[in-house]
Structure formats: C-alpha cells, structure tokens
Enzyme design. Structure first.
Site, PDB file in Angstrom:
ATOM      1  N   ASP A 174      -1.953  -0.532   5.824  1.00 53.31           N
ATOM      2  CA  ASP A 174      -2.173   0.104   7.121  1.00 53.31           C
ATOM      3  C   ASP A 174      -3.617   0.568   7.331  1.00 53.31           C
ATOM      4  O   ASP A 174      -4.017   0.829   8.444  1.00 53.31           O
ATOM      5  CB  ASP A 174      -1.265   1.322   7.266  1.00 53.31           C
ATOM      6  CG  ASP A 174      -1.731   2.451   6.377  1.00 53.31           C
ATOM      7  OD1 ASP A 174      -1.974   2.189   5.186  1.00 53.31           O
ATOM      8  OD2 ASP A 174      -1.900   3.583   6.859  1.00 53.31           O
ATOM      9  N   ASP A 226       0.861  -1.171   0.000  1.00 53.35           N
ATOM     10  CA  ASP A 226       0.000   0.000   0.000  1.00 53.35           C
ATOM     11  C   ASP A 226       0.911   1.239   0.000  1.00 53.35           C
ATOM     12  O   ASP A 226       2.092   1.142   0.324  1.00 53.35           O
ATOM     13  CB  ASP A 226      -0.872  -0.064   1.256  1.00 53.35           C
ATOM     14  CG  ASP A 226      -1.539   1.252   1.575  1.00 53.35           C
ATOM     15  OD1 ASP A 226      -2.237   1.774   0.690  1.00 53.35           O
ATOM     16  OD2 ASP A 226      -1.376   1.750   2.696  1.00 53.35           O
TER      17      ASP A 226
HETATM   18  P1  ADP Z   1      -3.594   4.391   0.036  1.00 56.25           P
HETATM   19  O1  ADP Z   1      -4.196   3.246  -0.672  1.00 56.25           O
HETATM   20  O2  ADP Z   1      -2.421   4.951  -0.685  1.00 56.25           O
HETATM   21  O3  ADP Z   1      -3.270   4.096   1.483  1.00 56.25           O
HETATM   22  P2  ADP Z   1      -6.225   5.470   0.508  1.00 56.25           P
HETATM   23  O4  ADP Z   1      -6.940   4.410  -0.290  1.00 56.25           O
HETATM   24  O5  ADP Z   1      -6.315   5.394   1.979  1.00 56.25           O
HETATM   25  O6  ADP Z   1      -4.681   5.569   0.049  1.00 56.25           O
HETATM   26  O7  ADP Z   1      -6.775   6.861   0.043  1.00 56.25           O
HETATM   27  C1  ADP Z   1      -6.891   7.117  -1.321  1.00 56.25           C
HETATM   28  C2  ADP Z   1      -7.266   8.540  -1.549  1.00 56.25           C
HETATM   29  O8  ADP Z   1      -8.565   8.768  -1.019  1.00 56.25           O
HETATM   30  C3  ADP Z   1      -6.374   9.514  -0.828  1.00 56.25           C
HETATM   31  O9  ADP Z   1      -5.257   9.851  -1.603  1.00 56.25           O
HETATM   32  C4  ADP Z   1      -7.310  10.691  -0.627  1.00 56.25           C
HETATM   33  O10 ADP Z   1      -7.333  11.473  -1.786  1.00 56.25           O
HETATM   34  C5  ADP Z   1      -8.642  10.053  -0.429  1.00 56.25           C
HETATM   35  N1  ADP Z   1      -8.988   9.876   0.995  1.00 56.25           N
HETATM   36  C6  ADP Z   1      -9.220   8.724   1.640  1.00 56.25           C
HETATM   37  N2  ADP Z   1      -9.537   8.932   2.925  1.00 56.25           N
HETATM   38  C7  ADP Z   1      -9.504  10.264   3.103  1.00 56.25           C
HETATM   39  C8  ADP Z   1      -9.722  11.130   4.228  1.00 56.25           C
HETATM   40  N3  ADP Z   1     -10.058  10.671   5.428  1.00 56.25           N
HETATM   41  N4  ADP Z   1      -9.597  12.446   4.014  1.00 56.25           N
HETATM   42  C9  ADP Z   1      -9.243  12.933   2.807  1.00 56.25           C
HETATM   43  N5  ADP Z   1      -9.021  12.180   1.734  1.00 56.25           N
HETATM   44  C10 ADP Z   1      -9.154  10.878   1.866  1.00 56.25           C
HETATM   45 MG    MG Z   2      -2.745   3.317   3.443  1.00 52.07          MG
END
Ligand code: ADP
Ligand code: MG
Length: 364
Positions: free
Chosen positions: A248, A52
């Site tokens: 995570d 991730d």
């Molecule tokens: P990763 O897979 O890299 O860990 P996430 O799937 O958690 O990323 O999040 C993907 C995208 O969704 C983030 O880059 C953001 O743009 C948006 N996002 C997710 N959760 C939030 C949040 N709580 N506040 C703002 N943006 C969020």
């Molecule tokens: Mg993540």
C-alpha cells in the site's frame, strides 16, 4: 469460397479477449480494478506471494494509544504530539495519519511545517516553529535503544520516536489491528499458490512477529527499507517464482514494480503505490486478492477451452470441405456459429456466480 470462409480464424481471434475482459468487468464490480487484460492473465500465473504489513495485512487505520515524553527536552504530552503531528501532516503514511488524528482528537492546534522530507520506510523530518522535528522508526533514528521501545513493541505496538532538535523527545505507541480477513486470505493464498506467503515489512521484528503469528505467516522479514523489499522480491524471482506483491505504501512501490504482478490496497494506499501497481483493491477487502487470482485462473481456463472449441470447429469444417462437399450455407453457419459460441462462452465470466465461485475457490 466455402473454404475461405471456414478456414478464416474468427473464432480463434474471439477466444481470448471476451473471457479476460469479462473477468476484468466482474472484478471491477467487486471493487478490484485490474489495469489491463495482460494483468488479468498474469494474475493467475503467480506461485509465490509477498505481503506488506502496515496498511495491507493490517487495517491501515492505526491509533495512537501511548504518548510518552522522554526526560530530555522536557516536553509535555500535548507539546510532543503537536510537534509530531505538525511534522507528519504532509505524509501519506498510515502512521502519520494516526498521529495527526490523535492530535485533532485532543483538540491541538497544529502549526505549519516547513522543509518537509520523508524517507519511505524510515520516517519524516520537518521544521516546526523553528525546531527540527524527526518522526520515525526508533532503531534508525536512535542507536541506543530505549527500554520503552521494547516494552511497546512486545505488546505488538509500533513504537514511533520523536526527535526534536537532535534530542529524543518522546515515543508514541501506535497499535494497528489485523484485518478481519487477513488469516483467511493467508490460508487461501497458500492453497492457491502452493506456498505460504511471506511478510515483508519496514516495521520492527517484534511487532512484525506478533502480527504474523496472528495471521498465520511464518516467513517474516522485518526492518526492510524499500530497496530491501525490492531485493527480496528479486531474489524470489531469481529462484524462478512468479511473485505476487500486495502493498500500500510508497515504500512498496519498487517491490510492486518488480513483481510479476503488483496489487495495491487502494483505500488507504499512497498515490505512488496505486500508480505502480498492476491492479488496485478499491474496497477494503484483502480477501479480494485470492478471489481475483482464482477468477484469473478461470479466465485462463476459458481461453484454453475457447481455443480448443475454435480449433476443432475450424479443423472439422476445413476437413469436411476438402474431403466432401460442404454446402456454403452450412459452412457459413458453422463458421459464424463457432465464433458466436466462443464469444458467449467467454462472456459467462460476467455473471455474478463466476465471481462467487472464484471467491469460494479463493477462500480455501
Ligand atoms: P510496512 O512495510 O509495514 O508498511 P513501512 O515500511 O511503511 O511499514 O514503515 C516502517 C517503519 O518506518 C514504521 O514501522 C515506522 O516505524 C517507520 N515510519 C515510516 N514512515 C513513517 C512516518 N511517516 N511516521 C513515523 N514513522 C514512520
Ligand atoms: Mg505499508
């Protein structure tokens, strides 16, 4: 009597658990909680890795370094940040924590949020002071892309859009740093598993590509929702791979559950990820992942070695007893001796040097 003693499989019984439990104890001392002996055994089997991005490959303590109100609702920077932070306060996401921290740094008072809802991998919505606030990924909240989004993302930042009462109100640029050991870990996992890790992220392709290049990853899959991450892992599994997933977030939980082995980054990780994963990296060291895989392989090798030792002893003593005249005291000594021997052999993995060797193996 002698036959019954030498033919009893005590050494075989003791061949497997001491190496696996010793490896678990040793990993635990180095901040890796492996939840069972089965997991310790499976870790060494993995031959593909999916990582991730936010919070796993990156530090997970991103900082807000741009606050840009959009002309629409006419909010100033403080008002924009206040609304966004108030809506994000109940969220566990690293981006949410960054936004709340930025508001605290500026000494802003955060009103309470009502009707909080979070969509993993997308963002959050809440009602703050009677206004509906949505905070999250621009592409999914706003169809016509704003120029600023591209500009922020090209510099490797994650653009977060704030929508107030249905109108885009502003953008926050959040920069997240690659973990210092990310590139080394990617290289080590490539060597250990024989295939380069893939990056599975919910973030936008531009920011993802920027970071992946720094970490040395070519296989980047961006803009994934939690179910897309799950599908990606299932697809790898269907191709016959034993996939190690490292994540995570709440958005990683389905993928962690579907993986051959799921490892969660524990310090900033969400409760759901910690619960779902098979092992948790408690200290903030990504390099512990390849080290634990290498340790598991050592444990597996010791198990095989122990089974061979036990088998040779038992077969030898049984043959001796049937063919010749094995004295009872010698039979007892051989039987107990081999049992103690495999037990002690397994306990070698408790030593500090066992972890150091695994860590060296796991660093390429
Ligand atoms: P990763 O897979 O890299 O860990 P996430 O799937 O958690 O990323 O999040 C993907 C995208 O969704 C983030 O880059 C953001 O743009 C948006 N996002 C997710 N959760 C939030 C949040 N709580 N506040 C703002 N943006 C969020
Ligand atoms: Mg993540």
């Amino acid at each position: 009597m002698t036959f019954m003693i030498v033919a009893s499989p005590c050494a075989v019984v003791l061949a497997t658990m001491p190496p696996l439990l010793s490896a678990i104890a040793n990993a635990g001392r180095h901040g890796v909680l492996v939840k069972s002996a089965v997991v310790m055994e499976r870790l060494g089997q993995v031959d593909a890795v999916a990582l991730d991005k936010t919070g796993t490959l990156t530090e997970g303590s991103p900082r807000v370094n741009d606050v840009r109100p959009l002309p629409g609702p006419g909010l100033d920077e403080s008002e924009l940040l206040t609304l966004a932070a108030a809506a994000e306060r109940p969220s566990e996401h690293p981006l949410a924590r960054a936004i709340v921290a930025a508001a605290h740094e500026r000494g802003l008072d955060l009103p309470d949020a009502e009707d909080f809802a979070s969509a993993p991998g997308v963002g959050v919505t809440a009602v703050v002071g009677g206004r509906t606030v949505a905070v999250g990924a621009p592409a999914r909240l706003l169809d016509d892309a704003v120029g600023t989004v591209a500009e922020l993302e090209e510099s490797g930042r994650t653009a977060v859009l704030v929508v107030v009462d249905g109108t885009p109100a502003g953008l926050l640029g959040v920069a997240d740093r690659l973990r210092p050991d990310a590139a080394a870990t990617v290289a080590a996992l490539t060597t250990l598993t024989g295939t380069a890790p893939a990056l599975l992220t919910g973030d936008n392709p531009r920011a993802a590509a920027h970071l992946a290049a720094e970490a040395g990853i070519d296989d980047v899959r961006a803009g994934l929702l939690p179910q897309d991450k799950l599908a990606a892992v299932q697809e790898m599994a269907a191709a016959g791979r034993k996939v190690l997933v490292v994540g995570d977030g709440v958005n990683d939980a389905p993928a962690l559950a579907a993986a051959h082995t799921g490892v969660a980054m524990g310090r900033a990780g969400s409760d759901l990820a910690l619960e779902t994963a098979d092992a948790v990296i408690v200290r903030d060291e990504l390099a512990a992942v390849p080290a634990t895989v290498a340790l598991s392989r050592r444990a597996r090798r010791l198990v095989v070695q122990n089974l061979v030792i036990a088998g040779v002893f038992i077969a030898g003593l049984v043959v001796w007893d049937l063919a010749g005249d094995l004295p009872l005291p010698l039979g007892v000594a051989g039987h107990e001796g081999s049992t103690v021997l495999v037990g002690l052999n397994g306990l070698r993995l408790l030593r500090e040097t066992a972890w150091q060797r695994a860590a060296a193996e796991g660093s390429g």
